[in-house]
Design a protein around this motif. Sequence first.
Motif, PDB file in Angstrom:
ATOM      1  N   GLU A 290      46.254  29.297  49.201  1.00 62.94           N
ATOM      2  CA  GLU A 290      45.413  28.650  48.192  1.00 62.94           C
ATOM      3  C   GLU A 290      44.021  29.272  48.135  1.00 62.94           C
ATOM      4  N   ASP A 291      43.459  29.665  49.290  1.00 61.79           N
ATOM      5  CA  ASP A 291      42.165  30.353  49.303  1.00 61.79           C
ATOM      6  C   ASP A 291      42.320  31.778  48.791  1.00 61.79           C
ATOM      7  N   LEU A 292      43.360  32.443  49.239  1.00 58.90           N
ATOM      8  CA  LEU A 292      43.601  33.825  48.837  1.00 58.90           C
ATOM      9  C   LEU A 292      43.693  33.947  47.320  1.00 58.90           C
ATOM     10  N   LEU A 293      44.342  32.987  46.700  1.00 62.97           N
ATOM     11  CA  LEU A 293      44.603  33.046  45.262  1.00 62.97           C
ATOM     12  C   LEU A 293      43.601  32.257  44.434  1.00 62.97           C
ATOM     13  N   GLY A 294      42.653  31.600  45.085  1.00 65.24           N
ATOM     14  CA  GLY A 294      41.588  30.926  44.363  1.00 65.24           C
ATOM     15  C   GLY A 294      41.989  29.614  43.718  1.00 65.24           C
ATOM     16  N   THR A 295      43.028  28.953  44.239  1.00 64.37           N
ATOM     17  CA  THR A 295      43.446  27.667  43.671  1.00 64.37           C
ATOM     18  C   THR A 295      42.918  26.479  44.462  1.00 64.37           C
ATOM     19  N   SER A 296      42.136  26.762  45.516  1.00 65.58           N
ATOM     20  CA  SER A 296      41.628  25.687  46.370  1.00 65.58           C
ATOM     21  C   SER A 296      40.180  25.324  46.067  1.00 65.58           C
ATOM     22  N   GLY A 297      39.575  26.051  45.135  1.00 66.06           N
ATOM     23  CA  GLY A 297      38.171  25.797  44.823  1.00 66.06           C
ATOM     24  C   GLY A 297      37.250  26.901  45.268  1.00 66.06           C
ATOM     25  N   VAL A 298      37.703  27.773  46.206  1.00 67.97           N
ATOM     26  CA  VAL A 298      36.896  28.934  46.572  1.00 67.97           C
ATOM     27  C   VAL A 298      37.250  30.086  45.625  1.00 67.97           C
ATOM     28  N   ARG A 299      36.358  31.069  45.536  1.00 74.04           N
ATOM     29  CA  ARG A 299      36.653  32.239  44.718  1.00 74.04           C
ATOM     30  C   ARG A 299      37.737  33.055  45.409  1.00 74.04           C
ATOM     31  N   GLY A 300      38.863  33.268  44.743  1.00 75.27           N
ATOM     32  CA  GLY A 300      39.977  33.982  45.322  1.00 75.27           C
ATOM     33  C   GLY A 300      39.737  35.473  45.423  1.00 75.27           C
ATOM     34  N   LEU A 301      40.682  36.157  46.060  1.00 77.74           N
ATOM     35  CA  LEU A 301      40.523  37.581  46.314  1.00 77.74           C
ATOM     36  C   LEU A 301      40.492  38.391  45.024  1.00 77.74           C
ATOM     37  N   ASP A 302      41.303  38.036  44.047  1.00 77.87           N
ATOM     38  CA  ASP A 302      41.308  38.779  42.785  1.00 77.87           C
ATOM     39  C   ASP A 302      39.923  38.739  42.138  1.00 77.87           C
ATOM     40  N   ALA A 303      39.319  37.544  42.081  1.00 79.02           N
ATOM     41  CA  ALA A 303      37.991  37.410  41.487  1.00 79.02           C
ATOM     42  C   ALA A 303      36.928  38.117  42.325  1.00 79.02           C
ATOM     43  N   ALA A 304      37.077  38.060  43.651  1.00 77.22           N
ATOM     44  CA  ALA A 304      36.112  38.722  44.525  1.00 77.22           C
ATOM     45  C   ALA A 304      36.140  40.237  44.330  1.00 77.22           C
ATOM     46  N   LEU A 305      37.334  40.785  44.128  1.00 76.01           N
ATOM     47  CA  LEU A 305      37.439  42.223  43.886  1.00 76.01           C
ATOM     48  C   LEU A 305      36.926  42.588  42.499  1.00 76.01           C
ATOM     49  N   ALA A 306      37.215  41.743  41.517  1.00 78.09           N
ATOM     50  CA  ALA A 306      36.704  41.992  40.166  1.00 78.09           C
ATOM     51  C   ALA A 306      35.182  42.020  40.171  1.00 78.09           C
ATOM     52  N   ALA A 307      34.572  41.122  40.939  1.00 80.17           N
ATOM     53  CA  ALA A 307      33.116  41.065  41.018  1.00 80.17           C
ATOM     54  C   ALA A 307      32.535  42.331  41.653  1.00 80.17           C
ATOM     55  N   ARG A 308      33.339  43.033  42.454  1.00 76.50           N
ATOM     56  CA  ARG A 308      32.902  44.283  43.070  1.00 76.50           C
ATOM     57  C   ARG A 308      33.192  45.489  42.187  1.00 76.50           C
ATOM     58  N   GLY A 309      33.726  45.258  40.999  1.00 78.54           N
ATOM     59  CA  GLY A 309      33.946  46.341  40.055  1.00 78.54           C
ATOM     60  C   GLY A 309      35.329  46.944  40.067  1.00 78.54           C
ATOM     61  N   PHE A 310      36.273  46.333  40.805  1.00 75.75           N
ATOM     62  CA  PHE A 310      37.632  46.850  40.813  1.00 75.75           C
ATOM     63  C   PHE A 310      38.300  46.538  39.473  1.00 75.75           C
ATOM     64  N   SER A 311      38.962  47.528  38.895  1.00 71.99           N
ATOM     65  CA  SER A 311      39.599  47.369  37.592  1.00 71.99           C
ATOM     66  C   SER A 311      40.864  46.527  37.698  1.00 71.99           C
ATOM     67  N   ASP A 312      41.404  46.162  36.538  1.00 70.28           N
ATOM     68  CA  ASP A 312      42.677  45.433  36.514  1.00 70.28           C
ATOM     69  C   ASP A 312      43.765  46.234  37.212  1.00 70.28           C
TER      70      ASP A 312
END
Length: 333
Positions: A290-312
């Motif tokens: 749930e944390d890894l995927l961002g469904t628990s209320g924390v920013r998940g890994l996908d969003a954290a990587l997007a914020a660092r500039g990682f592309s789709d």
Amino acid sequence: MSPEPRLWEQHCCLPLLPIADVTELTRYPLGSYLSVNIGYSPQTTRESLELVTQFRRDALTDGRFRLVHSVEDAWPVTPTAESEATIALAFDLEDAGPLDGDLDNVELFHELGLRSLLPTYNHANAAGCGCLDTEDTGLTGYGRDLIRTLNEVGVFADGSHCSRRTGLDIAETTSVPMIYSHSNFAALWAHPRNIGDEQAKACAATGGVIGVNGVGIFLGRNEPDDHAGRVEAMADHIAYGAELVGIEHIGVGSDYSFDADDFNNELATNPESYSEEYTRYGQLQWTPPEDLLGTSGVRGLDAALAARGFSDDDRAAVFGGNFARVARQVWRG
């Protein structure tokens, strides 16, 4: 909210008991691939065979899982209605011990879904040295034969929990890509379970992939309430690895333990089996799905990587494309 991404989870753990509840695995998104541990150094061949047989039976009875025979089962190039409605399930061994010294058992386990095996769990055995050993002599002759057998049968040779020299010897011995299923980078957090840059580069040189894990003591973020910090630290390790060896060599192996209470009890009652680097942090913390995927209320890994500039495309590679690519090179059938 965007839909949960499907995930290639290269290592997670149920309790190593036939009564383990496989339905816990449905906390991962449908469409995902999971490699589930079926034993490490304490288990015999018989015990690990009993575990994998029970896990398979329970998964099929539940109906939300599909057992993996091929890469297409695990990660179809074109997802189908069935693959999107189920979770692909395969298995791994965290030590050569459950082979009981018989390399023919690799094929036996492979027939039951084994797709990843690491030679040593923390300490030396007949195959080689572990990451907690003070003397590091690398793979033994039997260990090198084991790597060749894994190559022949079509099972990932995995350097996680192995010593530095053992990991480098795997890279030297293998004829196909090796992996580190759940290992972080020592350059960011100097824990003996984390791997050095030399190991990472040697793995990448084989064409392999390093799966970053979400274990608090391997991230330097073991405070019980620091859920968001662990996800951000995973993103830091992914970013470091991408810079060091290329994004195509980085994946996810969160090492989430559905048996967390059992593991922490094992640390408390048998500290001599580990080291101060495991026991001095208090209760170990993990990164749940749930944390890894961002469904628990924390920013998940996908969003954290997007914020660092990682592309789709970069994020899709980390979340599954990279491990799927090497599976197509390594697995048989």
